[in-house]
Motif scaffolding. Sequence first.
Motif, short mmCIF file in Angstrom:
data_model
loop_
_atom_site.label_atom_id
_atom_site.label_comp_id
_atom_site.label_asym_id
_atom_site.label_seq_id
_atom_site.Cartn_x
_atom_site.Cartn_y
_atom_site.Cartn_z
N SER A 2 27.67 -18.15 0.73
CA SER A 2 27.29 -16.90 0.08
C SER A 2 27.65 -15.71 0.96
CB SER A 2 25.77 -16.88 -0.19
OG SER A 2 25.43 -17.92 -1.06
N GLU A 3 28.10 -14.61 0.32
CA GLU A 3 28.43 -13.42 1.07
C GLU A 3 27.16 -12.78 1.62
OE1 GLU A 3 30.70 -10.83 -1.31
OE2 GLU A 3 32.36 -12.24 -1.61
N ASN A 4 27.30 -12.12 2.79
CA ASN A 4 26.21 -11.38 3.41
C ASN A 4 25.05 -12.26 3.84
OD1 ASN A 4 27.65 -8.95 2.89
ND2 ASN A 4 26.81 -8.92 0.81
N VAL A 5 25.24 -13.53 3.92
CA VAL A 5 24.19 -14.44 4.40
C VAL A 5 24.71 -15.14 5.64
CG1 VAL A 5 22.83 -16.49 3.90
CG2 VAL A 5 23.20 -14.78 2.12
N THR A 6 24.03 -14.94 6.76
CA THR A 6 24.42 -15.64 7.98
C THR A 6 23.90 -17.06 7.91
OG1 THR A 6 24.28 -13.59 9.27
CG2 THR A 6 24.23 -15.67 10.49
N ASP A 57 39.13 -20.69 7.20
CA ASP A 57 38.71 -20.16 5.90
C ASP A 57 37.23 -19.81 5.86
OD1 ASP A 57 37.62 -22.67 5.93
OD2 ASP A 57 38.54 -23.36 4.06
N GLY A 58 36.58 -19.81 7.04
CA GLY A 58 35.19 -19.36 7.10
C GLY A 58 34.14 -20.43 6.91
N ARG A 59 34.56 -21.64 6.66
CA ARG A 59 33.58 -22.72 6.49
C ARG A 59 33.22 -23.29 7.86
NH1 ARG A 59 35.44 -26.91 2.02
NH2 ARG A 59 33.26 -27.50 2.29
N PHE A 60 32.21 -24.16 7.88
CA PHE A 60 31.80 -24.79 9.13
C PHE A 60 31.98 -26.30 9.05
CE2 PHE A 60 29.80 -20.72 9.68
CZ PHE A 60 29.84 -20.51 11.05
N GLN A 61 32.36 -26.87 10.18
CA GLN A 61 32.43 -28.32 10.27
C GLN A 61 31.57 -28.78 11.42
OE1 GLN A 61 36.52 -29.40 10.93
NE2 GLN A 61 36.44 -28.98 13.13
N LEU A 78 28.06 -40.14 10.91
CA LEU A 78 29.13 -39.18 11.17
C LEU A 78 30.07 -39.72 12.23
CD1 LEU A 78 30.41 -36.35 10.89
CD2 LEU A 78 28.77 -35.54 12.62
N LYS A 79 31.33 -39.86 11.86
CA LYS A 79 32.37 -40.29 12.79
C LYS A 79 33.41 -39.18 12.86
CE LYS A 79 30.43 -44.32 13.26
NZ LYS A 79 29.70 -44.66 14.50
N GLY A 80 33.59 -38.59 14.03
CA GLY A 80 34.52 -37.48 14.14
C GLY A 80 33.92 -36.22 13.55
N ALA A 81 34.72 -35.48 12.77
CA ALA A 81 34.28 -34.20 12.21
C ALA A 81 34.33 -34.23 10.69
CB ALA A 81 35.16 -33.07 12.74
N ARG A 82 33.47 -33.42 10.06
CA ARG A 82 33.51 -33.25 8.60
C ARG A 82 32.99 -31.87 8.25
NH1 ARG A 82 29.25 -36.28 4.91
NH2 ARG A 82 29.54 -34.35 3.74
N LEU A 83 33.49 -31.34 7.13
CA LEU A 83 33.07 -30.03 6.67
C LEU A 83 31.63 -30.09 6.15
CD1 LEU A 83 36.27 -28.83 4.77
CD2 LEU A 83 35.31 -27.84 6.86
N LEU A 84 30.92 -29.00 6.35
CA LEU A 84 29.53 -28.93 5.90
C LEU A 84 29.45 -28.20 4.57
CD1 LEU A 84 27.62 -28.07 9.20
CD2 LEU A 84 27.42 -30.18 7.86
N GLU A 85 28.56 -28.69 3.72
CA GLU A 85 28.25 -28.03 2.46
C GLU A 85 26.84 -27.47 2.55
OE1 GLU A 85 30.41 -27.60 0.15
OE2 GLU A 85 31.97 -29.03 0.75
N VAL A 99 18.80 -28.89 8.54
CA VAL A 99 19.43 -28.57 7.26
C VAL A 99 20.36 -27.38 7.45
CG1 VAL A 99 19.08 -27.85 4.86
CG2 VAL A 99 17.48 -29.45 5.93
N PHE A 100 21.61 -27.53 6.99
CA PHE A 100 22.59 -26.45 7.05
C PHE A 100 22.36 -25.55 5.84
CE2 PHE A 100 26.86 -24.84 5.82
CZ PHE A 100 27.09 -24.03 6.91
N VAL A 101 21.97 -24.31 6.09
CA VAL A 101 21.63 -23.37 5.02
C VAL A 101 22.64 -22.24 5.02
CG1 VAL A 101 19.89 -21.78 4.11
CG2 VAL A 101 19.18 -23.92 5.21
N ALA A 102 23.38 -22.11 3.92
CA ALA A 102 24.39 -21.07 3.80
C ALA A 102 24.11 -20.14 2.63
CB ALA A 102 25.78 -21.69 3.66
N SER A 103 22.95 -20.30 1.98
CA SER A 103 22.57 -19.40 0.89
C SER A 103 21.05 -19.39 0.81
CB SER A 103 23.16 -19.85 -0.45
OG SER A 103 22.49 -21.01 -0.92
#
Length: 216
Positions: A2-6, A57-61, A78-85, A99-103
């Motif tokens: 989400s925009e404007n959300v750290t 592209d601004g996402r986090f892994q 988790l083995k290696g790296a993966r993108l977070l949702e 918990v990864f919170v992006a919104s």
Amino acid sequence: MSENVTPKLVATRGKFARQSWLIERSPLLIGREADCDIILNEPKISRQHIRLTQTEDGRFQVEDLESLNGTWVNGVPLKGARLLEDGDELDLARMVTLVFVASEITEPLAPEEVQEAHRLRLDRNARRVFIGDREIVPPLSVPQYRLLELLFDANGGICTREDVVSTVWPDDASEGISEQAIDALVRRLRDRISEYAPDRQYIVTVRGHGFRLEQG
């Protein structure tokens, strides 16, 4: 995202529950070591356990840094790296859940907001067990109560089969208790609890590790 959300990480289980950390830099190192960006001073957490990195592209892994006790994302190793949702759960060493919170929508409930009707409580002096305001009757057997108390005191952490034997059967620990006896005890305790909360599973088997109690 989400925009404007750290984005941030919110601890929902373990001794760091209720704490949160904004993700304001990349890479972000998480572990037990004092030089980490997020320090989780927990013996089973590796000195450098995981690393979060922002992609172009601004996402986090997230990447597991060959931690000793492992990392799981939504229950998957988790083995290696993966993108977070948004809303992904990171389980570090089966001890701390982040918990990864992006919104704002996926902001997890604080522990005190968990429905009290499902909260498990112990009256240690009387060895009584309650789920919400309902008491489990007849009372649990001594082995069942000892097992539940062990899991309860672990505060979401894993109790190994060795922990169970030494706590439930302290006088017989040296004689050896079979795997079947442990599994039977866990099954009987689950059955007793399910009489009062049939839609929830409080006691979780962590394959290859042991058992843990989940309140939330």
